[in-house]
Design an enzyme around this catalytic site. Structure first.
Site, PDB file in Angstrom:
ATOM      1  N   SER A 285       0.795  -1.232   0.000  1.00 15.46           N
ATOM      2  CA  SER A 285       0.000   0.000   0.000  1.00 15.46           C
ATOM      3  C   SER A 285       0.823   1.275   0.000  1.00 15.46           C
ATOM      4  O   SER A 285       0.253   2.365  -0.076  1.00 15.46           O
ATOM      5  CB  SER A 285      -0.946   0.004   1.202  1.00 15.46           C
ATOM      6  OG  SER A 285      -1.981  -0.923   1.012  1.00 15.46           O
TER       7      SER A 285
ATOM      8  N   LYS B 220       0.065   3.807  -2.630  1.00 12.54           N
ATOM      9  CA  LYS B 220      -0.977   4.829  -2.526  1.00 12.54           C
ATOM     10  C   LYS B 220      -0.414   6.242  -2.390  1.00 12.54           C
ATOM     11  O   LYS B 220      -1.170   7.216  -2.504  1.00 12.54           O
ATOM     12  CB  LYS B 220      -1.905   4.498  -1.362  1.00 12.54           C
ATOM     13  CG  LYS B 220      -2.683   3.197  -1.584  1.00 12.54           C
ATOM     14  CD  LYS B 220      -3.596   2.867  -0.413  1.00 12.54           C
ATOM     15  CE  LYS B 220      -4.462   1.654  -0.738  1.00 12.54           C
ATOM     16  NZ  LYS B 220      -4.041   0.447  -0.048  1.00 12.54           N
TER      17      LYS B 220
ATOM     18  N   SER C 273      -5.923   3.300   4.423  1.00 10.68           N
ATOM     19  CA  SER C 273      -5.386   2.493   3.324  1.00 10.68           C
ATOM     20  C   SER C 273      -6.468   1.672   2.633  1.00 10.68           C
ATOM     21  O   SER C 273      -6.263   0.511   2.266  1.00 10.68           O
ATOM     22  CB  SER C 273      -4.268   1.568   3.826  1.00 10.68           C
ATOM     23  OG  SER C 273      -3.434   1.166   2.761  1.00 10.68           O
TER      24      SER C 273
END
Length: 378
Positions: free
Chosen positions: A156, A159, A213
């Site tokens: 993640s 992101k 997230s």
């Protein structure tokens, strides 16, 4: 014949003798000699000497003219030497090859920490297969590095780029309608819990993306900004290349596992460094929690309380004394392990970036990160 006639005949013969052509000298041409044939060898030698002198004079004048022009050109700021080449980013990444065109930026490295191999640090130890860095943004120095250019799965941490593209290419007041594609994700994926037809603002989606997230939030941002997920992924890769990321390739906006979705610790540093240009990024990534309120397709509202994935923000891990976490991003998958990339500052306000990738557990991840952060006040 009379005496008078005899005298007349004699006078005529005398006149004819005066006008008669001279007799031809045996062995010689009767044609008069031309002027050049009458010239002596000395005259021909002098003529050649004059021609030679003229040629030398012309060449000398040409040299003088060219020299004078060159001096005048230099005095006016010109250069007759080979021009200096613009900075080429490949000098900083000699271990990697750039795909496609060479990326030139005349002062690109002037504002970067340049990692040249591994650099150990006392009391900081990463396990085999782990990578990480600690970089001083103020002094542009490398305090710790292990596998800075090794390929890793970002999970993640992906992101970061997703959020930056949202800031760059959308209005935070935009209302986004959640599609079926946005919620069709692999089982067990971290999601906010949106349903098809829900309406939520871009600002809310970015908060859900960075604080919690949420992978459904990432997908909704991608389709809204890019039109399609595929187009948004192309934007991600193009943006990463512009930042100088030479070891990165994205296939999705959230970081769910894909063998062709990868980056390096150094490239993550470049992404985080870019995030410093967006105050909203650090404002959001310092939040320990966030509550999102959105509207369902039937007009009803729902609120969901979300807790930050960063244990420093939630108090599950203690930040070293004098250190302030300015933001960052976590990432966890089975293949990537436990990862954390942070922006922080020491007690003097100097900024640092610290990255730990591939820890076998969250407990170990925060122990290793803490050992890095303890160094920035020393």
């Amino acid at each position: 014949m009379t005496e008078r006639q005899q005298k007349r005949n004699a006078a005529g013969q005398g006149q004819r003798r005066k006008t008669a052509r001279p007799e031809q000298v045996p062995g010689k041409s009767s044609k008069p000699a031309r002027p050049q044939e009458r010239r002596s060898p000395r005259m021909r030698k002098m003529r050649r000497k004059r021609v030679k002198s003229t040629i030398i004079l012309v060449l000398f004048l040409m040299v003088v003219f060219v020299g004078a022009f060159g001096v005048l050109y230099v005095l006016r700021g010109g250069s007759i030497s080979t021009p200096a080449q613009a900075y080429d980013i490949t000098r900083e990444f000699q271990h990697q090859s750039l795909v496609g065109t060479s990326q030139r930026a005349s002062a690109f490295a002037a504002d970067l920490c340049v990692v040249d191999g591994d650099q150990p640090m006392d009391s900081v130890s990463l396990e085999d297969g782990q990578e990480g860095v600690l970089l001083d943004l103020k002094d542009k120095s490398v305090l710790f590095a292990k596998g800075a250019y090794e390929r890793v799965y970002p999970a993640s941490i992906t992101k970061i780029i997703t959020a930056l593209l949202a800031f760059k290419n959308s209005n935070m007041d935009d209302v986004v309608t959640i599609s079926q594609e946005n919620i069709t994700l692999e089982e067990g994926s971290q999601v906010v819990g949106f349903q098809e037809g829900d309406q939520v603002t871009m600002d809310q989606l970015v908060h859900c993306l960075l604080v919690y997230s949420g992978n459904d939030a990432a997908s909704a941002i991608a389709t809204h900004v890019g039109g399609t997920t595929e187009n948004f992924v192309s934007m991600m890769n193009e943006y990463a290349a512009q930042l100088g990321c030479t070891g990165t390739h994205f296939t999705n906006p959230h970081g769910l596992q894909d063998e062709n979705h990868y980056t390096t610790p150094y490239d993550i540093y470049l992404m985080l460094k870019e995030a410093l240009n967006y105050p909203e990024f650090t404002e959001i990534t310092q939040m320990p929690s966030y509550t999102v309120t959105f509207t369902h397709s039937d007009g009803s509202e729902e609120s969901v309380a979300l807790t930050a994935t960063d244990h420093y923000l939630t108090g599950e891990a203690n930040v070293p004394k004098g250190v302030t976490v300015l933001g960052g991003k976590t990432g966890t998958t089975n293949s990537a392990g436990n990862c954390l990339a942070l922006l922080s500052q020491n007690s003097y306000g100097s900024p640092y970036i610290s990255i730990v990738m591939g820890a076998s557990s969250k407990e170990l991840l925060y122990q290793q990160m803490t050992s890095l952060l303890e160094k920035i006040n020393q």
